[in-house]
Design a protein around this motif. Structure first.
Motif: not given
Lengths: 305, 229
Positions: A46-75
């Motif tokens: 009903p509104r813009l929502s993003f869901e992340v799942t990794c294995g058995a864990r999942s979360c909705r991105l809009e529930e985060f109040s802060a994020a520290y992003l240090r992704p690398y080159n997945y290749r």
């Protein structure tokens, strides 16, 4: 809730995570090395929502109040051997998390647009000057005559990438140009003086003097010594970091013998762990992430950490 | 002088430049890689580039139409194959600087995110529209599939140039497009909507100037001539 996306073995990610853990902050750690097992979905109803799942864990991105992003080159990571083992396409994981990170009201260290500013060093140079630092005179050219004139004017030049690819600084020697088919190359007057690395986290500055003889301290023998910045230089450093839209930055400064302050570039996602005061930087970043939660929930007293 | 930045293979761009009265020139990555250029920082106004064999001082440039969505490795045949990916990144960095440093109007100005502006991918357009308070159509996307699912049905297309809607729909989509252009700082924007039971809903957008549509082409020409004057 705070999202940390990176590698558990990355010292900077680990240092920030350790502080968050010490303060019992609710953290969702998304291991970037597990990107082939990570799935992200987006819906607008009903509104813009993003869901992340990794294995058995999942979360909705809009529930985060802060994020520290240090992704690398997945290749760089080995992909599963068969296509059937691939639950998702890593590029799409990046696209979707980036789309959220760019426009979420949450505090993001750092948003993709701010992170992208060092993809063009001279674009950054415009912002650096606007923040009040000096920048070295630069010339981008493929014209040998122009290089000769610029070299004669400045005595010694360095050359380096315009982008963040292969960003190694070298001093120009006459033989470097012999027999080369030149595309546009960035040349800069070489600024001599004291190298100083400053990490800015929010309003806080952590400075470290670098003793080196190399044109690029990252690839030369060097010694790191904590130092302090004059108040007006610290203000400029904070101003620059804000102009670039960064909550955290690593600034490469040079203090010349005549007292001028140059800024060579701003690293938008600094690997600060190898510098003096690394623990203070990690604590400051963790505090920024934690304080972003204040409007939602009362934060613990940081002095008790 | 009006510059039209485009791929060497873009025949529409060359034709468009030819339609502009006075001096207009197409600038390609091939020009930047091969033609003598001197770009200075901080003394940018002393810089010169070579476009179509002619040396141009940046002070002569009165407006730029940016029709280059990306630097294409195939256009950099002067470099060894193993060097081209690096040269793509270098030319992209050069263009971001060049288009940012020019004081004249640039439609659209590149950002470090993308040569066509600040939005990188379809999901980011959705997030931008949502942040601007524009109602969204029923859409979904997932990392386990290709692209964005947006269902079927006719769409409403609205283009905005210089803050003015040039293809008005007579619906709320016109205001939404103006809002989106303002929020994203786009001189040119084309947005798509769908009429759903709850009203006009945003489907997607792009900021790559569409010169194949006669109406957009005429509006872009008029706008360029006005801002370049």
């Amino acid at each position: 809730m705070i999202l940390v996306w990176g590698l558990p073995q990355d010292p900077s990610t680990r240092a920030v995570s350790d502080w968050l853990r010490r303060w019992n902050a609710p953290v969702f750690f998304l291991n970037h090395a597990e990107i082939y097992r990570t799935a992200v979905s987006m819906t607008t109803q009903p509104r813009l929502s993003f869901e992340v799942t990794c294995g058995a864990r999942s979360c909705r991105l809009e529930e985060f109040s802060a994020a520290y992003l240090r992704p690398y080159n997945y290749r760089d990571y080995p992909a599963p051997e068969t296509a059937s083992e691939l639950p998702s396409k890593p590029a799409m994981v990046h696209h979707l998390i980036s789309a959220w990170a760019e426009y979420t009201p949450a505090l993001v260290v750092s948003r993709p647009s701010a992170e992208g500013t060092n993809q063009s060093k001279l674009y950054q140079a415009i912002e650096i000057r606007a923040a009040g630092f000096l920048t070295p005179e630069s010339l981008v050219t493929n014209d040998p005559a122009a290089i000769g004139e610029f070299h004669a004017r400045h005595g010694s030049l360095i050359y380096k990438s315009m982008s963040n690819v292969r960003s190694i600084v070298k001093e120009l020697a006459a033989e470097d140009l012999e027999g080369k088919v030149l595309g546009p190359v960035q040349f800069q007057e070489r600024i001599h003086g004291q190298n100083i690395r400053v990490h800015v986290a929010g309003e806080e500055c952590f400075a470290c003097a670098i003793e080196t003889d190399g044109a690029d301290y990252r690839y030369a023998d060097s010694r790191l010594v904590p130092t302090s910045l004059p108040a007006d230089v610290a203000r400029r450093a904070v101003r620059l970091t804000r102009r670039l839209g960064l909550p955290l930055a690593g600034l490469d400064l040079i203090l010349t013998p005549s007292g001028d302050w140059y800024c060579l570039e701003a690293n938008p996602n600094p690997a600060f762990a190898c510098f003096a005061d690394a623990d203070c930087v990690a604590q400051a970043v963790a505090r920024l992430l934690l304080e972003a939660r204040l409007p939602l929930r009362e934060a613990p007293a940081l002095s008790e950490a | 002088m009006i510059l039209v930045l485009a791929s060497i293979a873009d025949t529409h761009a060359a034709a468009f430049a030819g339609e502009l009265p006075g001096s207009a020139s197409v600038l390609t990555c091939n020009d930047l890689a091969r033609g003598p250029s001197r770009l200075f920082h901080p003394n940018f106004s002393d810089s010169t580039i070579t476009a179509a064999g002619r040396t141009i001082c940046v002070r002569e440039i009165s407006a730029v139409l940016n029709l280059l969505p990306a630097v294409f490795a195939g256009e950099l045949s002067m470099y060894p194959a193993e060097e081209r990916a690096y040269q793509v990144a270098e030319l992209r960095a050069l263009l971001v600087f060049f288009l940012s440093a020019l004081p004249c109007p640039v439609i659209n100005r590149a950002t470090p995110m993308s040569l066509t502006g600040p939005v990188q991918n379809p999901a980011a357009w959705i997030a931008l529209a949502d942040s601007a308070g524009i109602p969204l159509a029923r859409l979904s996307a997932g990392s386990d599939r290709k692209g964005l699912l947006r269902g079927n049905g006719p769409s409403i297309e609205v283009s905005s140039i210089g803050g003015q809607v040039v293809t008005p729909s007579g619906t709320a989509a016109d205001d939404y497009t103006r809002d989106l252009a303002r929020r994203g700082n786009f001189d040119y924007l084309r947005a798509l909507y769908r009429h759903e039971e709850s009203g006009i809903r945003f489907l997607g957008a792009d900021s790559y100037p569409d010169i194949r549509s006669p109406r957009n082409r005429a509006a872009l020409r008029q706008y360029l001539l006005r801002v370049a004057a």
